[in-house]
Design a protein around this motif. Sequence first.
Motif, mmCIF file in Angstrom:
data_model
loop_
_atom_site.group_PDB
_atom_site.id
_atom_site.type_symbol
_atom_site.label_atom_id
_atom_site.label_comp_id
_atom_site.label_asym_id
_atom_site.label_seq_id
_atom_site.Cartn_x
_atom_site.Cartn_y
_atom_site.Cartn_z
ATOM 1 N N GLU A 1 3.888 9.766 -9.886
ATOM 2 C CA GLU A 1 3.215 9.948 -11.167
ATOM 3 C C GLU A 1 2.648 11.366 -11.271
ATOM 4 O O GLU A 1 2.800 12.020 -12.303
ATOM 5 C CB GLU A 1 2.100 8.917 -11.294
ATOM 6 N N TYR A 2 2.007 11.847 -10.214
ATOM 7 C CA TYR A 2 1.445 13.198 -10.226
ATOM 8 C C TYR A 2 2.539 14.251 -10.397
ATOM 9 O O TYR A 2 2.378 15.216 -11.149
ATOM 10 C CB TYR A 2 0.652 13.480 -8.957
ATOM 11 N N ASN B 1 0.828 -1.214 0.000
ATOM 12 C CA ASN B 1 0.000 0.000 0.000
ATOM 13 C C ASN B 1 0.858 1.258 0.000
ATOM 14 O O ASN B 1 0.556 2.231 -0.698
ATOM 15 C CB ASN B 1 -0.951 -0.003 1.196
ATOM 16 N N ARG C 1 2.350 1.685 -3.473
ATOM 17 C CA ARG C 1 1.350 2.195 -4.420
ATOM 18 C C ARG C 1 1.123 3.700 -4.226
ATOM 19 O O ARG C 1 1.023 4.456 -5.185
ATOM 20 C CB ARG C 1 0.030 1.448 -4.244
ATOM 21 N N ARG C 2 1.029 4.128 -2.961
ATOM 22 C CA ARG C 2 0.840 5.553 -2.677
ATOM 23 C C ARG C 2 2.026 6.373 -3.179
ATOM 24 O O ARG C 2 1.860 7.417 -3.811
ATOM 25 C CB ARG C 2 0.640 5.766 -1.165
ATOM 26 N N ASP C 3 3.243 5.864 -2.923
ATOM 27 C CA ASP C 3 4.439 6.569 -3.370
ATOM 28 C C ASP C 3 4.504 6.658 -4.891
ATOM 29 O O ASP C 3 4.881 7.693 -5.454
ATOM 30 C CB ASP C 3 5.699 5.893 -2.835
ATOM 31 N N MET C 4 4.125 5.578 -5.564
ATOM 32 C CA MET C 4 4.134 5.582 -7.027
ATOM 33 C C MET C 4 3.109 6.577 -7.577
ATOM 34 O O MET C 4 3.360 7.272 -8.557
ATOM 35 C CB MET C 4 3.841 4.176 -7.570
ATOM 36 N N ARG C 5 1.927 6.647 -6.949
ATOM 37 C CA ARG C 5 0.907 7.594 -7.373
ATOM 38 C C ARG C 5 1.405 9.035 -7.208
ATOM 39 O O ARG C 5 1.232 9.868 -8.105
ATOM 40 C CB ARG C 5 -0.361 7.358 -6.546
ATOM 41 N N GLU C 6 2.037 9.324 -6.079
ATOM 42 C CA GLU C 6 2.573 10.667 -5.848
ATOM 43 C C GLU C 6 3.650 11.001 -6.878
ATOM 44 O O GLU C 6 3.698 12.115 -7.399
ATOM 45 C CB GLU C 6 3.156 10.770 -4.435
#
Length: 86
Positions: free
Chosen positions: A61-62, A51, A54-59
């Motif tokens: 990506e943004y 989890n 995933r959060r780090d990857m989303r950040e």
Amino acid sequence: MTTITFDTHSFVKKLKAVGFTEEQAEVFASEQARLIEDKLATKNDLIELENNLRRDMRELEYRIIIKLGGLMAVSIAVVATLVKLL
């Protein structure tokens, strides 16, 4: 946090059966128990890690999208300025 049980008494008995002394078996068993407690990842630990990743990857990506958008805007402005000058 999930607790993992390790039967040190049974482990000591098995070690003594194959030739360890009582002292060797007890030290080895206590170190094994400590390592299991300190170093073994549980299923919940792995889920939490996934989890977080995933959060780090989303950040990330943004942040990349924002930087690329800014780069595109600057590039368009440079091209528009060059077209006006030429």
